[in-house]
Design an enzyme around this catalytic site. Structure first.
Site, PDB file in Angstrom:
ATOM      1  N   ASN A  51      16.187   5.729 -13.811  1.00  0.00           N
ATOM      2  CA  ASN A  51      15.061   5.423 -14.782  1.00  0.00           C
ATOM      3  C   ASN A  51      15.872   5.204 -16.059  1.00  0.00           C
ATOM      4  O   ASN A  51      16.159   6.177 -16.783  1.00  0.00           O
ATOM      5  CB  ASN A  51      14.060   6.417 -15.087  1.00  0.00           C
ATOM      6  CG  ASN A  51      13.000   6.701 -13.836  1.00  0.00           C
ATOM      7  OD1 ASN A  51      12.258   5.751 -13.647  1.00  0.00           O
ATOM      8  ND2 ASN A  51      13.631   7.392 -12.768  1.00  0.00           N
ATOM      9  N   GLU A  52      16.216   4.071 -16.496  1.00  0.00           N
ATOM     10  CA  GLU A  52      16.950   3.711 -17.800  1.00  0.00           C
ATOM     11  C   GLU A  52      16.010   3.896 -18.954  1.00  0.00           C
ATOM     12  O   GLU A  52      14.851   3.851 -18.804  1.00  0.00           O
ATOM     13  CB  GLU A  52      17.506   2.260 -17.724  1.00  0.00           C
ATOM     14  CG  GLU A  52      18.368   1.955 -16.581  1.00  0.00           C
ATOM     15  CD  GLU A  52      19.831   2.701 -16.600  1.00  0.00           C
ATOM     16  OE1 GLU A  52      20.112   3.482 -17.818  1.00  0.00           O
ATOM     17  OE2 GLU A  52      20.650   2.297 -16.160  1.00  0.00           O
ATOM     18  N   PRO A  53      16.560   3.866 -20.158  1.00  0.00           N
ATOM     19  CA  PRO A  53      15.941   4.199 -21.434  1.00  0.00           C
ATOM     20  C   PRO A  53      14.805   2.840 -21.454  1.00  0.00           C
ATOM     21  O   PRO A  53      15.005   1.860 -21.191  1.00  0.00           O
ATOM     22  CB  PRO A  53      16.953   3.768 -22.590  1.00  0.00           C
ATOM     23  CG  PRO A  53      18.102   4.146 -22.041  1.00  0.00           C
ATOM     24  CD  PRO A  53      18.006   3.922 -20.445  1.00  0.00           C
ATOM     25  N   SER A  55      11.970   3.559 -19.743  1.00  0.00           N
ATOM     26  CA  SER A  55      11.202   3.851 -18.659  1.00  0.00           C
ATOM     27  C   SER A  55       9.987   4.751 -19.364  1.00  0.00           C
ATOM     28  O   SER A  55      10.097   5.926 -19.889  1.00  0.00           O
ATOM     29  CB  SER A  55      11.954   4.752 -17.609  1.00  0.00           C
ATOM     30  OG  SER A  55      12.994   3.918 -17.026  1.00  0.00           O
TER      31      SER A  55
END
Ligand code: GLP
Length: 647
Positions: free
Chosen positions: A161-163, A165
């Site tokens: 879950n990257e920035p 998300s």
């Protein structure tokens, strides 16, 4: 555990336990997982574990395997759900998370295959949405996750879950962040080979687990952990959403905790013992926060920033300011090997002997050059006897295209020259291998060796720029690296003795090394632990007693001013020599374009760091230099060789 934070933890929004070492932390976490599994077994129920990959949980998995083998812990009633998987990788691929889990845990315990769930990276693009819904359904059918293990990526991601998300995001396909792909580049031998997409449980999915356990080791995680634990909840740091969960715990080591307020500015969270390093840290932080020179700090600056107790302890502002100013001044030296015939009572390096034996360790080619090429250049010019040992060849970091270019060059030569057909055959084989390689294929030992030669050639050329004697440039090619893969290296006695014997042969007056004992399985962390083990072995030797160990920083984590024990100024001309040296490592150029927020090339980062260090000194009221390299002194007592064999 009681839920109310202590005074020291008042800034922390997630309950955090800090351990002296990751070994201690994983024993505690493994014991609690074992307890859960056994309790469930007694009740005739399954325990549902959410699992993570990466280097962080490796030791935990080893401890669980030990509990299985030595203490009869059975995994027959354990059901697992992994957080994520690279999209496009088949389960048998050595870098797939499915394969990772097989090798690191599943095949060593008695878990039934039917109980294992890892997202399938090969599901068709059109089927992904339905597949992800099904993954969530399966978690629900199993009764939900009891304990979810988590690592944290440098972007603040959990799972993938990257920035960006959202807190309510569910299992889905995501595009990987550039920094994440760069961090994974070594695993895949080049950023270009790193998958661009992944399937990951969402933040919302993770938050539904009954208990969350986040693990993190080493300094490289310190600043993102501070943001996650003490910062506000934001989707730019997805791990900060863990603050919403009432049963989330972080288990971290001291190095990873170093940016939390209770360690970074302990005076803000209660009474402290004013040991000299803490005093320097407090004064330097105060001056930097207020953007003032140290000698201009006033009583009210201390008083208004919670530092009145320091003044009570140390007497007057005037004498305190002078003391710290002098301490900082004494860290600066243009004589990293000591200044002959000078009074050395206030210098970081003793004057005697005038000509020192110096041993510099570079974990991979380029690491030491980035951290200390200017200092190396000076040591050579000051006639010290410098040996530069590359611990590994760095062959895993060479993109295929560099190998193609080298092959083409060699082919030209042999066509025009007398023609060594034996050599040519080998080149042909290598060329063919490169031609036939599928995107995620492993390199053969022959290709790895060839790529290692490329890096050695670059390294020799860069050492020549610094004036180093080529016969004193050593390539140790340690087996842990040559036979291993990133994030999963295993050291053996052979590695330990190679470093130990080299130290004994040279009997150096100074050793330069980088990394820290806390980094789980990075090449620099392992190199550091090998040097620490050598020191342990030779601690009784006379040469060891007089040997100084200097730690140079990595580009990602430059030393802050209060930590620096020796700062070596670089003139504009010396900085130019350093950059020239760095440019020779051409295979290490970044493969993605720059962005405004992330500086692209590692040498840009190094130049930036060296200029920034000089600016910090300048702002604190010390002389203004073009750039500075910086070092921390490592005392023998700080070297913890712990668990070298299990790195
Ligand atoms: C990957 C994984 C994460 C993991 C992160 C950190 O991105 N998807 O689950 O937490 O890497 O890796 P490491 O533990 O090697 O630092």
């Amino acid at each position: 555990m009681d839920n109310s934070p202590t005074e020291a933890e008042q800034y922390e929004r997630i309950r955090t336990r800090v351990f002296r070492s990751s070994d201690e932390a994983v024993r505690v976490v493994a014991a609690s997982i074992a307890r859960l599994i056994r309790e469930r077994q007694e009740e005739g129920r399954n325990a549902v574990l959410g699992l993570a990959t990466g280097s962080t949980p490796l030791k935990l998995y080893r401890e669980l395997i030990r509990l299985h083998r030595e203490e009869g812990l059975s995994f027959r009633s354990v059901v697992t759900f992994n957080l994520d998987e690279y999209y496009g990788l088949p389960p048998q691929h050595p870098e797939s998370y499915r394969q990772f889990m097989e090798v690191q845990l599943f095949k060593h315990v008695d878990i039934p295959t039917a109980n294992i769930h890892v997202p399938d990276g090969m599901v068709s693009r059109l089927g992904v949405f339905e597949y992800c819904l099904e993954y969530e359904r399966k978690i629900g059918d199993a009764g939900g996750v009891d304990v979810q293990l988590l690592g944290i990526g440098r972007t603040g991601h959990i799972g993938f879950n990257e920035p960006g998300s959202a807190i309510e995001s569910r299992t889905r396909m995501v595009a990987l962040d550039r920094l994440t792909r760069r961090d994974a580049a070594r695993d895949f031998r080049g950023e270009a080979n790193v998958p661009e997409y992944a399937i990951t449980m969402g933040v919302g999915t993770i938050l539904q687990a009954r208990e969350l356990t986040l693990l993190a080791w080493g300094e490289s995680k310190a600043s993102i952990l501070r943001a996650a634990i003490e910062g506000s909840q934001t989707d730019t740091v997805p791990a900060s959403f863990l603050q919403r969960h009432s049963n989330c715990r972080c288990y971290i080591d001291e190095a990873a905790a170093s940016e939390l307020t209770r360690f970074r500015s302990p005076w803000k969270v209660g009474p402290v013992e004013w040991a000299p390093p803490t005093v320097r840290k407090a004064v330097v932080s105060l001056a930097s926060d207020l953007k003032k020179a140290v000698l201009r700090l006033r009583d009210e600056d201390y008083a208004e920033n919670g530092l009145a107790p320091l003044l009570v302890e140390t007497g007057s502002t005037y004498s305190l300011n002078i003391r710290i100013f002098n301490e900082l001044q004494h860290t600066i030296t243009g004589w990293p090997g000591g200044k002959p015939n000078a009074d050395d009572s206030n210098r970081p390096v003793p004057a005697e002997p005038a000509q020192k034996r110096v041993l510099v360790f570079g974990p991979e080619p380029l690491d030491a050059e980035l951290g200390m090429a200017g200092t190396l250049h000076r040591l050579v010019r000051h006639q010290h006897d410098v040996t530069f040992a590359y611990v590994t060849s760095g062959n895993l970091g060479v993109p295929d295209n560099e190998a193609r270019m080298a092959i083409s060059l060699l082919n030209e030569l042999s066509v025009n020259g007398p023609g060594d057909t034996r050599g040519n055959n080998r080149l042909e084989q290598l060329a063919q291998e490169l031609e036939q390689k599928a995107p995620f294929d492993e390199d053969s030992p022959g290709l790895r060796q060839f790529k290692g030669l490329i890096r050695k050639a670059e390294a020799r050329a860069s050492c020549q720029v610094l004036g180093l004697d080529v016969s004193k440039v050593l390539f140790l090619d340690l087996p842990f690296y040559e036979l291993g893969r990133y994030r999963q290296f295993k050291t053996s006695d052979q590695d330990v003795s190679a470093i130990r014997d080299l130290c004994q042969r040279i009997q150096p007056h100074q050793i330069y090394v980088t990394g820290s004992g806390a980094e789980p399985s990075s090449v620099s962390g392992i190199s550091f632990r090998l040097v620490a083990a050598a020191f342990e072995a030779w601690s009784a030797e006379a040469w060891m007693k007089g040997c100084q160990i200097w730690l140079y920083p990595s580009s990602e984590r430059p030393w802050t001013t209060h930590e620096i024990d020796m700062a070596v100024p670089l003139s504009p001309a010396e900085l130019a020599v350093k950059l020239d040296c760095l440019y020779h490592h051409r295979s290490q150029r970044s493969q993605t374009p720059f962005s405004e927020t992330q500086s692209g090339e590692s040498w840009q980062q190094a130049e930036h760091n060296n200029r920034a260090t000089a600016q910090y000194y300048d702002r604190l009221g010390l002389p203004e230099y073009e750039a500075m390299e910086s070092f921390r002194r490592h005392k023998e007592s700080e070297l913890r060789p712990a668990s070298i064999a299990s790195s």
